[in-house]
Design an enzyme around this catalytic site. Structure first.
Site, PDB file in Angstrom:
ATOM      1  N   CYS A  79       0.832  -1.207   0.000  1.00  0.00           N
ATOM      2  CA  CYS A  79       0.000   0.000   0.000  1.00  0.00           C
ATOM      3  C   CYS A  79       0.873   1.265   0.000  1.00  0.00           C
ATOM      4  O   CYS A  79       1.513   1.561  -0.991  1.00  0.00           O
ATOM      5  CB  CYS A  79      -0.962  -0.048   1.180  1.00  0.00           C
ATOM      6  SG  CYS A  79      -2.324   1.067   0.943  1.00  0.00           S
ATOM      7  N   HIS A 167      -3.859  -4.845   0.688  1.00  0.00           N
ATOM      8  CA  HIS A 167      -3.327  -5.323   1.973  1.00  0.00           C
ATOM      9  C   HIS A 167      -3.384  -6.853   2.046  1.00  0.00           C
ATOM     10  O   HIS A 167      -4.466  -7.411   2.222  1.00  0.00           O
ATOM     11  CB  HIS A 167      -4.143  -4.737   3.136  1.00  0.00           C
ATOM     12  CG  HIS A 167      -3.887  -3.288   3.368  1.00  0.00           C
ATOM     13  ND1 HIS A 167      -2.884  -2.841   4.189  1.00  0.00           N
ATOM     14  CD2 HIS A 167      -4.480  -2.186   2.860  1.00  0.00           C
ATOM     15  CE1 HIS A 167      -2.870  -1.519   4.199  1.00  0.00           C
ATOM     16  NE2 HIS A 167      -3.835  -1.103   3.396  1.00  0.00           N
ATOM     17  N   GLU A 169      -2.335  -8.650   4.420  1.00  0.00           N
ATOM     18  CA  GLU A 169      -2.390  -9.101   5.810  1.00  0.00           C
ATOM     19  C   GLU A 169      -3.804  -9.222   6.357  1.00  0.00           C
ATOM     20  O   GLU A 169      -4.025  -9.864   7.364  1.00  0.00           O
ATOM     21  CB  GLU A 169      -1.555  -8.167   6.702  1.00  0.00           C
ATOM     22  CG  GLU A 169      -2.078  -6.739   6.862  1.00  0.00           C
ATOM     23  CD  GLU A 169      -1.660  -5.785   5.754  1.00  0.00           C
ATOM     24  OE1 GLU A 169      -1.322  -6.254   4.647  1.00  0.00           O
ATOM     25  OE2 GLU A 169      -1.696  -4.557   5.975  1.00  0.00           O
TER      26      GLU A 169
END
Ligand code: XMP
Length: 509
Positions: A79, A167, A169
């Site tokens: 990002c 993202h 994660e």
């Protein structure tokens, strides 16, 4: 040597999540502020740049010095990290017309790219940014696009640098763990041999080296963190560790005896100190929750200090500090305003003039449990619900008295035992009974009563930062309510708390 990944933090709320995902792959990693990280040595296998609330176009945008990293070791920008690698290296980042937020599909993927090995075309990814990469610099190659975002992923030819604008994660990026796994394994070449067992081995060795023949004291709370810290130190230095478990008079029914016994069975060199009268005395007449917390913190320090001085030649104070506390105090945004006065014994090291040793300071809560399991900690300690340092004092609204403590203990025992015997204890993250300073009318037999109300509180959560009320079966609640009203003197009404956090906290004070 211990291989590791460095994560540079630009202030994203998800930075800790990146670390957790990587550790789930059995690779050790550490988070550092973007402008303050150690020069990578040969154990550092790769670096990840996190997201950020800033725009790379802001005058104050965080700007990392990557001279020792970029082009030398594997690098992944996430990002903001990806936008930094574009904007400051000859590309262009612009405000996006529509804020790119939420789910998207990675419709085009370069499956030849080692970051995307085995990733399904069309897989869902999660975006959260106000800017977008409009043009990549020369030498960059697009490796993934969504319908709206042409440069969802890129790599730099001739060096091991990748960038992704989504993202990986977060949970909503369905194959995010695979992508991070690809980075860690295919690109960084990590072996993935960081396990709770290897952590124990490494830590025990390091503690022996650090502590030599010195003596150490540690305050046990009955909770998982301090107990695991004690077991690790016990492995390292045996009886040169003295653990002190204080009965502050605010524990659950029979808790002091049961926990002390469990510690002794675990082979710990532990001293029990019954200071209940001292605490309850000092709390007399005090109703303000923060005042109660402060008094309990102060008296604890006094009692602990007194006891610790009975141990000869102590040089170190051990604490069960864990990683979220450590990161919070060094993060890009500075110590967060949400740090509670929960850190009950924060003044202890200053008062005692001891050096501090914190064997868990690099672990997340669930990892502490895994380490506890590796150390064969008994389930009764390992799976215990969190319990606040000020104990029942913050579950008795208003002034704490011996009578109220006794009423609350009886009601609490019924609720907790009920959860255990119905197989619900482990499904709940934390459970409590709260005693309200409210009387209401009831009837018992032919008589009218005017007695107290207790609240049952049970929540599901992962870290206590957010929580939902547990949807416990009605029959179970009915049974607990009956038992409390029939058996606990002074209580004629039981209510169930159906508020989530935020906005309601878990405790009532
Ligand atoms: P709240 O009530 O803030 O609680 O939603 C979140 C978690 O923190 C615990 N808690 C405390 N722990 N000292 C502690 O050691 C405190 O003063 C304290 N206040 C709340 C609470 O039990 C829950 O697990």
């Amino acid at each position: 040597m211990q291989e590791k990944i460095l994560i540079l933090d630009f202030g994203s709320q998800y930075t800790q999540l990146i670390a957790r995902r990587i550790r789930e792959l059995n690779v050790y990693c550490e988070i550092y502020p973007f402008n303050h990280y150690p020069a990578p040595d040969e154990n550092v296998k790769g670096v990840i740049l996190s997201g950020s609330p800033y725009s790379v176009r802001d005058a104050m945008a965080p700007y990392p010095d990557l001279q020792q990293v970029k082009g030398r070791i594997p690098l992944l920008g996430v990002c903001y990290g990806a936008q930094h690698l574009t904007h400051n290296f000859g590309g262009e980042v612009l405000p996006s017309n529509t804020r790119e937020y939420g789910r998207a599909r990675l419709v085009e993927i370069d499956n030849e790219d080692p970051l995307f090995t085995g990733v399904t075309p069309g897989t869902q990814v999660w975006m959260s940014h106000g800017d977008t990469i409009a043009r990549i610099p020369d030498g960059y190659r697009i490796t993934g696009s969504t319908g709206d975002v042409k440069v969802a992923a890129f790599r730099i030819d001739g060096e091991k640098t990748w960038g992704i604008q989504f993202h990986p994660e977060v949970y909503h990026t369905t194959e995010g763990a695979r992508m991070l796994g690809n980075f860690i394994t295919n690109i960084c070449g990590c072996r993935g041999d960081w396990t709770p067992e290897s952590f124990v081995e490494m830590t025990v060795r390091a503690l022996r080296e650090q502590l030599g023949d010195d003596r150490v004291v540690l305050g046990l709370s009955g909770g998982v963190d301090s107990s695991v810290a004690a077991l690790l130190l016990d492995r390292a230095i045996g009886d040169r560790l003295t653990s002190i478990f204080v009965d502050n008079g605010l524990l659950r029914k029979n808790e002091y005896e049961a926990v002390l016994e469990a510690y002794r069975k675990m082979g710990l060199n532990v001293r029990g100190v019954d200071a209940s009268a001292e605490f309850v005395d000092e709390l007399r007449g005090v109703s303000d929750p923060e005042k109660k917390r402060k008094i309990i913190g102060r008296v604890f320090i006094e009692v602990f200090d007194r006891e610790a001085h009975k141990v000869q030649n102590v040089k170190w104070l051990a604490q069960g500090t864990i990683y979220p506390d450590v990161i919070e105090s060094v993060s890009v945004n500075g110590p967060s305003a949400t740090i509670k006065s929960h850190h009950n014994v924060g003044g202890l090291p200053d008062k005692m003039h001891l050096r501090v040793v914190e064997p868990l300071r690099l672990l997340f809560k669930d990892e502490v449990r895994r380490v506890g399991r590796a150390l064969e900690m008994p389930g009764e300690i390992l799976h215990r619900h969190p319990f606040p340092g000020p104990g029942l004092a913050i579950r008795i609204l208003g002034e704490v008295t011996p009578d109220k403590l006794s009423t609350l203990r009886d009601a609490d025992e019924i609720f907790i035992n009920g959860l255990k015997s119905n197989g619900l204890y482990d499904k709940v993250w934390q459970a409590a009974v709260i005693l309200l300073p409210v009387q209401s009318v009831g009837v018992m037999g032919d008589e009218r009563t005017y007695e107290n109300t207790v609240v049952l509180r049970a929540v599901t959560s992962t870290d206590g930062m957010t929580a939902d009320w547990s949807h416990l079966p009605h029959e179970f609640l009915a049974d607990v309510s009956n038992q409390i009203i029939n058996r606990v003197k002074g209580v004629n009404r039981v209510v169930y708390d159906i508020s989530s956090k935020p906005p309601s906290t878990i405790e009532w004070e």
